[in-house]
Design an enzyme around this catalytic site. Sequence first.
Site, mmCIF file in Angstrom:
data_model
loop_
_atom_site.group_PDB
_atom_site.id
_atom_site.type_symbol
_atom_site.label_atom_id
_atom_site.label_comp_id
_atom_site.label_asym_id
_atom_site.label_seq_id
_atom_site.Cartn_x
_atom_site.Cartn_y
_atom_site.Cartn_z
ATOM 1 N N THR A 296 0.885 -1.138 -0.020
ATOM 2 C CA THR A 296 0.122 0.015 -0.013
ATOM 3 C C THR A 296 0.893 1.319 -0.019
ATOM 4 O O THR A 296 0.346 2.482 0.404
ATOM 5 C CB THR A 296 -1.104 0.187 1.368
ATOM 6 O OG1 THR A 296 -0.157 0.063 2.450
ATOM 7 C CG2 THR A 296 -2.096 -1.077 1.191
ATOM 8 N N GLY B 59 2.309 4.748 -0.868
ATOM 9 C CA GLY B 59 1.734 5.716 -1.884
ATOM 10 C C GLY B 59 0.516 6.001 -1.598
ATOM 11 O O GLY B 59 -0.021 6.792 -2.622
ATOM 12 N N GLY C 189 -1.567 7.645 0.365
ATOM 13 C CA GLY C 189 -1.933 8.991 0.830
ATOM 14 C C GLY C 189 -1.493 9.940 -0.532
ATOM 15 O O GLY C 189 -2.438 10.923 -0.814
#
Length: 265
Positions: A204, A206, A208
């Site tokens: 997961t 990246g 934001g």
Amino acid sequence: MKPLVLTVAGSDSGGGAGIQADLKTMLALGVHGMSVVTAVTAQNSLGVQGAWELPVEAVRAQYRSVVDDIGVQAVKTGMLASAELVEAVAELIGATDAPAVVDPVGVSKHGDSLLASSALESVRRRLLPVATVATPNLDEVTQLTGVRVESESHLRDAADAVLSYGPKWVLIKGGHLTGDAVDLLTDGSAEYWLRAPRHDNRHTHGTGCTLASAIASQLAKGQSVPEAVTAAKEYVTGAIAAGFALGGGIGPVDHGWRFRQQADA
């Protein structure tokens, strides 16, 4: 002409987050992405091995070069590293007639600090007030406001605390809670609860950066904040589901997941 979106953020040499993730997201969503590099990181799937911020004058020159000649329909901020950079970028955004998505990046996916503690007050007092949408995760909410979110019922308290610093809208990202991935978007009166199934995928990196860039891309297309955030959430949920292994640690989300779906159809 394609909508124009500018990211003001740090470089991720591993390609999963930062400027690289922002530009991939913008390409995937059909806008023209442009960049102002604020810092260079030595970064891979295992963490951040080093970070070097650029001089304020280099950041300001990149910004003016793009905005004064090409123009922009939305701006997105990411890693700003220092109080000096935060204040310079806040000043630039405040003078630009375009919506701004502020991702108040504090720590990396691996727990590495990407913002000097001395810069927190500048984020609160200078950057958040010029944000159209602020997109803190739960760790960043605590870092900025002291509010700890341990369940969905605390998301409103977190939103109120961030809104007190002046952004028009805040999106509190509840991805670190258990259960469904639930986010709260609010301007202090209207509320939108955005839910998505939680995907059992550790890759997961990246997330934001990708979400904030997707919001900026949709705003540049003329969507309202609720429309833009809803569309961005759908895009990033698909990118998380398609996240892939890279190196020996946490891999990135797949920014091109829709292209691959179309190719397979």
